[in-house]
Scaffold this motif. Structure first.
Motif, PDB file in Angstrom:
ATOM      1  N   UNK A  11       0.837  -1.207   0.000  1.00 48.23           N
ATOM      2  CA  UNK A  11       0.000   0.000   0.000  1.00 48.23           C
ATOM      3  C   UNK A  11       0.868   1.251   0.000  1.00 48.23           C
ATOM      4  N   UNK A  12       1.974   1.228   0.716  1.00 49.50           N
ATOM      5  CA  UNK A  12       2.876   2.379   0.750  1.00 49.50           C
ATOM      6  C   UNK A  12       3.625   2.514  -0.582  1.00 49.50           C
ATOM      7  N   UNK A  13       3.982   1.394  -1.192  1.00 47.42           N
ATOM      8  CA  UNK A  13       4.623   1.414  -2.511  1.00 47.42           C
ATOM      9  C   UNK A  13       3.684   1.992  -3.559  1.00 47.42           C
ATOM     10  N   UNK A  14       2.431   1.620  -3.505  1.00 46.26           N
ATOM     11  CA  UNK A  14       1.451   2.124  -4.472  1.00 46.26           C
ATOM     12  C   UNK A  14       1.232   3.626  -4.314  1.00 46.26           C
ATOM     13  N   UNK A  15       1.219   4.081  -3.084  1.00 47.64           N
ATOM     14  CA  UNK A  15       1.076   5.515  -2.820  1.00 47.64           C
ATOM     15  C   UNK A  15       2.305   6.266  -3.328  1.00 47.64           C
ATOM     16  N   UNK A  16       3.475   5.684  -3.118  1.00 58.61           N
ATOM     17  CA  UNK A  16       4.714   6.278  -3.636  1.00 58.61           C
ATOM     18  C   UNK A  16       4.654   6.360  -5.153  1.00 58.61           C
ATOM     19  N   UNK A  17       4.163   5.321  -5.801  1.00 59.39           N
ATOM     20  CA  UNK A  17       4.046   5.297  -7.251  1.00 59.39           C
ATOM     21  C   UNK A  17       3.152   6.443  -7.734  1.00 59.39           C
ATOM     22  N   UNK A  18       2.023   6.611  -7.077  1.00 56.94           N
ATOM     23  CA  UNK A  18       1.080   7.674  -7.437  1.00 56.94           C
ATOM     24  C   UNK A  18       1.701   9.054  -7.272  1.00 56.94           C
ATOM     25  N   UNK A  19       2.370   9.274  -6.148  1.00 52.22           N
ATOM     26  CA  UNK A  19       2.941  10.594  -5.859  1.00 52.22           C
ATOM     27  C   UNK A  19       4.168  10.893  -6.720  1.00 52.22           C
ATOM     28  N   UNK A  20       5.037   9.904  -6.877  1.00 51.54           N
ATOM     29  CA  UNK A  20       6.295  10.123  -7.596  1.00 51.54           C
ATOM     30  C   UNK A  20       6.044  10.492  -9.056  1.00 51.54           C
ATOM     31  N   UNK A  21       5.096   9.803  -9.683  1.00 54.37           N
ATOM     32  CA  UNK A  21       4.835  10.028 -11.106  1.00 54.37           C
ATOM     33  C   UNK A  21       3.633  10.946 -11.356  1.00 54.37           C
ATOM     34  N   UNK A  22       3.148  11.583 -10.291  1.00 56.10           N
ATOM     35  CA  UNK A  22       2.020  12.517 -10.398  1.00 56.10           C
ATOM     36  C   UNK A  22       0.826  11.897 -11.122  1.00 56.10           C
ATOM     37  N   UNK A  23       0.501  10.691 -10.728  1.00 57.97           N
ATOM     38  CA  UNK A  23      -0.631   9.985 -11.328  1.00 57.97           C
ATOM     39  C   UNK A  23      -1.928  10.638 -10.861  1.00 57.97           C
ATOM     40  N   UNK A  24      -2.804  10.943 -11.793  1.00 58.28           N
ATOM     41  CA  UNK A  24      -4.029  11.653 -11.453  1.00 58.28           C
ATOM     42  C   UNK A  24      -5.162  10.722 -11.037  1.00 58.28           C
ATOM     43  N   UNK A  25      -4.996   9.424 -11.245  1.00 61.40           N
ATOM     44  CA  UNK A  25      -6.024   8.466 -10.844  1.00 61.40           C
ATOM     45  C   UNK A  25      -6.064   8.324  -9.325  1.00 61.40           C
ATOM     46  N   UNK A  26      -7.125   7.727  -8.824  1.00 61.50           N
ATOM     47  CA  UNK A  26      -7.252   7.471  -7.390  1.00 61.50           C
ATOM     48  C   UNK A  26      -6.261   6.398  -6.968  1.00 61.50           C
ATOM     49  N   UNK A  27      -5.974   6.339  -5.683  1.00 62.09           N
ATOM     50  CA  UNK A  27      -5.064   5.324  -5.170  1.00 62.09           C
ATOM     51  C   UNK A  27      -5.657   3.931  -5.363  1.00 62.09           C
ATOM     52  N   UNK A  28      -6.975   3.848  -5.344  1.00 64.24           N
ATOM     53  CA  UNK A  28      -7.644   2.563  -5.574  1.00 64.24           C
ATOM     54  C   UNK A  28      -7.371   2.066  -6.990  1.00 64.24           C
ATOM     55  N   UNK A  29      -7.401   3.002  -7.947  1.00 60.75           N
ATOM     56  CA  UNK A  29      -7.122   2.638  -9.336  1.00 60.75           C
ATOM     57  C   UNK A  29      -5.660   2.241  -9.509  1.00 60.75           C
ATOM     58  N   UNK A  30      -4.763   2.983  -8.876  1.00 61.20           N
ATOM     59  CA  UNK A  30      -3.340   2.644  -8.939  1.00 61.20           C
ATOM     60  C   UNK A  30      -3.114   1.240  -8.391  1.00 61.20           C
ATOM     61  N   UNK A  31      -3.721   0.945  -7.271  1.00 60.08           N
ATOM     62  CA  UNK A  31      -3.584  -0.370  -6.642  1.00 60.08           C
ATOM     63  C   UNK A  31      -4.092  -1.473  -7.565  1.00 60.08           C
ATOM     64  N   UNK A  32      -5.214  -1.215  -8.202  1.00 62.59           N
ATOM     65  CA  UNK A  32      -5.804  -2.191  -9.127  1.00 62.59           C
ATOM     66  C   UNK A  32      -4.881  -2.461 -10.306  1.00 62.59           C
ATOM     67  N   UNK A  33      -4.331  -1.406 -10.901  1.00 64.30           N
ATOM     68  CA  UNK A  33      -3.476  -1.559 -12.077  1.00 64.30           C
ATOM     69  C   UNK A  33      -2.147  -2.218 -11.718  1.00 64.30           C
ATOM     70  N   UNK A  34      -1.566  -1.819 -10.601  1.00 64.59           N
ATOM     71  CA  UNK A  34      -0.304  -2.427 -10.158  1.00 64.59           C
ATOM     72  C   UNK A  34      -0.495  -3.922  -9.942  1.00 64.59           C
ATOM     73  N   UNK A  35      -1.573  -4.281  -9.296  1.00 62.48           N
ATOM     74  CA  UNK A  35      -1.860  -5.697  -9.041  1.00 62.48           C
ATOM     75  C   UNK A  35      -2.058  -6.464 -10.347  1.00 62.48           C
ATOM     76  N   UNK A  36      -2.772  -5.849 -11.274  1.00 61.88           N
ATOM     77  CA  UNK A  36      -3.031  -6.501 -12.555  1.00 61.88           C
ATOM     78  C   UNK A  36      -1.735  -6.833 -13.285  1.00 61.88           C
ATOM     79  N   UNK A  37      -0.828  -5.866 -13.363  1.00 59.15           N
ATOM     80  CA  UNK A  37       0.411  -6.100 -14.099  1.00 59.15           C
ATOM     81  C   UNK A  37       1.397  -6.964 -13.314  1.00 59.15           C
ATOM     82  N   UNK A  38       1.290  -6.955 -12.025  1.00 63.24           N
ATOM     83  CA  UNK A  38       2.091  -7.850 -11.201  1.00 63.24           C
ATOM     84  C   UNK A  38       1.752  -9.302 -11.547  1.00 63.24           C
ATOM     85  N   UNK A  39       0.465  -9.609 -11.557  1.00 64.71           N
ATOM     86  CA  UNK A  39       0.008 -10.973 -11.861  1.00 64.71           C
ATOM     87  C   UNK A  39       0.277 -11.325 -13.313  1.00 64.71           C
TER      88      UNK A  39
END
Length: 221
Positions: free
Chosen positions: A28-56
């Protein structure tokens, strides 16, 4: 970990969910870092979903083709899916992000699956038998995983460690098991059946080892 050790001369261990498991707070902290570092405009929930998808997905691809998708390639897949302009992201930025991720990883470091695993390793070592780590990688590179093994004081027990990002092959590819066997026989010639590979993944660890000619133990936690 109940395994009959007397019939084997060398033990090959998977890493994730065999020796270590992710800290509950890290992702969860890594996903938040990803969102903040790259200025992702999506919600943290969306970031978490996409990260999980590509991880699998990337893990499945690696298992299917036996190769290794680089960590930074996975970053690009995720960024593209989150509508970040990947042409604006260079290797320097990815390196900086990975360094931040590694700091977070070491702060919220993985936990040992078996807290007293060193007692088992001491027993195996006392019998004059040898061990290695054989691990597929994804978001976390091999050189960082080596730091975790060292941090837990376990590196002394392993003759060598092999990570997919460092060799370009992933389990169950027979080539990565061949690297293990070659490394073993560089100092101690033994038959394949004297090597026991232990892991939690039925495809990558159990089937991969058996098809190569090693003995295998599927760990169920």
């Amino acid at each position: 970990m109940k395994i009959d050790h007397k019939n084997f001369s060398h033990f090959s261990y998977d890493l994730w969910l065999t020796l270590i498991k992710s800290n509950p707070q890290f992702k969860s902290k890594r996903n938040l870092l990803f969102k903040d570092f790259f200025d992702v405009e999506c919600s943290i929930e969306k970031v978490t979903e996409v990260v999980r998808y590509y991880d699998v997905l990337c893990n499945n691809i690696n298992e299917n083709n036996g190769l290794n998708i680089d960590t930074y390639e996975i970053y690009y897949f995720i960024l593209n899916a989150l509508n970040v302009k990947v042409n604006d992201i260079d290797t320097k930025q990815l390196n900086l992000f990975y360094k931040e991720t590694e700091l977070l990883f070491m702060e919220y470091k993985p936990q040992l699956v078996f807290p007293k695993i060193d007692s088992l390793f001491e027993e195996i070592k006392a019998q004059g038998k040898t061990m290695n780590i054989l691990s597929n990688t994804g978001f976390i590179k091999g050189y960082t995983l080596r730091k975790i093994i060292a941090d837990y004081g376990l590196e002394q027990y392993f003759s060598f460690q092999i990570y997919s990002d460092e060799v370009g092959f992933s389990k169950p590819n027979h080539k990565i098991f061949q690297l293990v066997y070659d490394q073993i026989n560089s100092s101690n010639e033994i038959t394949k059946k004297e090597v026991l590979h232990i892991g939690d993944n039925s495809i990558a660890d159990y089937d991969g080892a058996i098809k190569f000619g090693f003995a295998a133990h599927l760990l169920k936690i």
